[in-house]
Design an enzyme around this catalytic site. Structure first.
Site, PDB file in Angstrom:
ATOM      1  CG  HIS A 119      -1.920  -0.986   1.380  1.00  0.00           C
ATOM      2  ND1 HIS A 119      -2.120  -1.701   2.531  1.00  0.00           N
ATOM      3  CD2 HIS A 119      -2.860  -1.422   0.500  1.00  0.00           C
ATOM      4  CE1 HIS A 119      -3.125  -2.534   2.356  1.00  0.00           C
ATOM      5  NE2 HIS A 119      -3.597  -2.397   1.146  1.00  0.00           N
ATOM      6  CB  SER A 156      -4.404  -6.272   4.863  1.00  0.00           C
ATOM      7  OG  SER A 156      -4.088  -5.008   4.340  1.00  0.00           O
ATOM      8  CE  LYS A 206     -12.006  -6.824   1.880  1.00  0.00           C
ATOM      9  NZ  LYS A 206     -10.837  -6.036   1.484  1.00  0.00           N
ATOM     10  NE  ARG A 235      -2.948  -7.211  -4.229  1.00  0.00           N
ATOM     11  CZ  ARG A 235      -3.752  -7.299  -3.192  1.00  0.00           C
ATOM     12  NH1 ARG A 235      -3.273  -7.626  -2.020  1.00  0.00           N
ATOM     13  NH2 ARG A 235      -5.043  -7.086  -3.320  1.00  0.00           N
TER      14      ARG A 235
HETATM   15  P1  ADP Z   1      -9.765  -3.144  -0.648  1.00  0.00           P
HETATM   16  O1  ADP Z   1     -10.410  -3.768   0.535  1.00  0.00           O
HETATM   17  O2  ADP Z   1     -10.515  -1.996  -1.237  1.00  0.00           O
HETATM   18  O3  ADP Z   1      -9.238  -4.104  -1.688  1.00  0.00           O
HETATM   19  P2  ADP Z   1      -7.099  -2.924   0.398  1.00  0.00           P
HETATM   20  O4  ADP Z   1      -6.785  -2.192   1.636  1.00  0.00           O
HETATM   21  O5  ADP Z   1      -6.985  -4.417   0.433  1.00  0.00           O
HETATM   22  O6  ADP Z   1      -8.519  -2.424  -0.025  1.00  0.00           O
HETATM   23  O7  ADP Z   1      -6.231  -2.372  -0.795  1.00  0.00           O
HETATM   24  C1  ADP Z   1      -6.268  -1.025  -1.187  1.00  0.00           C
HETATM   25  C2  ADP Z   1      -5.613  -0.869  -2.538  1.00  0.00           C
HETATM   26  O8  ADP Z   1      -4.245  -1.234  -2.468  1.00  0.00           O
HETATM   27  C3  ADP Z   1      -6.230  -1.759  -3.620  1.00  0.00           C
HETATM   28  O9  ADP Z   1      -6.195  -1.057  -4.827  1.00  0.00           O
HETATM   29  C4  ADP Z   1      -5.292  -2.939  -3.673  1.00  0.00           C
HETATM   30  O10 ADP Z   1      -5.322  -3.568  -4.938  1.00  0.00           O
HETATM   31  C5  ADP Z   1      -3.968  -2.240  -3.428  1.00  0.00           C
HETATM   32  N1  ADP Z   1      -2.954  -3.143  -2.892  1.00  0.00           N
HETATM   33  C6  ADP Z   1      -3.054  -3.950  -1.826  1.00  0.00           C
HETATM   34  N2  ADP Z   1      -1.904  -4.628  -1.626  1.00  0.00           N
HETATM   35  C7  ADP Z   1      -1.051  -4.230  -2.609  1.00  0.00           C
HETATM   36  C8  ADP Z   1       0.279  -4.587  -2.988  1.00  0.00           C
HETATM   37  N3  ADP Z   1       0.970  -5.509  -2.315  1.00  0.00           N
HETATM   38  N4  ADP Z   1       0.829  -3.975  -4.060  1.00  0.00           N
HETATM   39  C9  ADP Z   1       0.113  -3.072  -4.769  1.00  0.00           C
HETATM   40  N5  ADP Z   1      -1.147  -2.700  -4.480  1.00  0.00           N
HETATM   41  C10 ADP Z   1      -1.730  -3.274  -3.423  1.00  0.00           C
END
Ligand code: ADP
Length: 160
Positions: A18, A129, A42, A91
């Site tokens: 992130h 996460s 979630k 990803r």
């Molecule tokens: P959501 O619940 O909306 O998917 P997340 O907190 O899981 O939110 O992720 C927020 C953003 O960060 C999303 O666009 C997700 O694809 C991106 N993201 C999460 N992990 C990574 C990573 N390791 N590398 C690049 N982008 C990521």
């Protein structure tokens, strides 16, 4: 006028993946508003306040990054703060279908806000996460996966 971009997500908790997306967006857009979306189905480990405090601490040195929270529709939030762009991270192919659906829906809701995708750094392509929480729960080393304040917060959650 500097362009405002929203980086929305659950950030439960923030990972280095992130953070990489936030930093890279901050190099392109004038203002980056990290929006912790609070309407997800979630179950979350961290409260919105905890997530906000962690992201603020970790991004404190990036002057054009702000952290906010929203519980409504992301596109309404983006509009209300005057954003012209939404930035999401990608990803793997598995992310693509979901992101395509959300982006198409958002375009139906407001076609004036454009969604941009930042391709993950290879080193973070496996990082989420959920996986970080799973490893932390069983006492695995997460120091290269999350910023130090997040590592400490996870340790406190799982009382290691
Ligand atoms: P959501 O619940 O909306 O998917 P997340 O907190 O899981 O939110 O992720 C927020 C953003 O960060 C999303 O666009 C997700 O694809 C991106 N993201 C999460 N992990 C990574 C990573 N390791 N590398 C690049 N982008 C990521």
């Amino acid at each position: 006028m500097s362009k405002i971009a929203v980086v929305p997500g659950s950030f439960d908790p923030l990972t280095n993946g992130h953070l990489d997306v936030i930093k890279r967006a901050a190099r392109v857009f004038g203002v980056v508003k990290v929006a912790i979306m609070n309407n997800s189905a979630k179950d979350s480990l961290f409260t919105v306040e905890e997530r906000m405090a962690l992201i603020k601490e970790v991004t404190a040195t990036i002057p054009n990054v702000e952290v906010e929270t929203s519980s409504g529709l992301m596109i309404d939030y983006a509009k209300s703060v005057g954003a012209t762009a939404v930035v999401r991270g990608l990803r793997a192919v598995t992310d693509f279908e979901y992101e395509m659906q959300i982006t198409s829906m958002n375009r139906v809701l407001d076609e004036s806000i454009e969604t941009f995708f930042i391709m993950t750094n290879n080193q973070y392509s496996f990082l989420s996460s959920s996986i970080v929480k799973e490893v932390a729960k069983y006492g695995g080393n997460i120091s290269v996966l999350v910023p130090k304040p997040v590592e400490d917060a996870l340790k406190r959650k799982f009382v290691l």
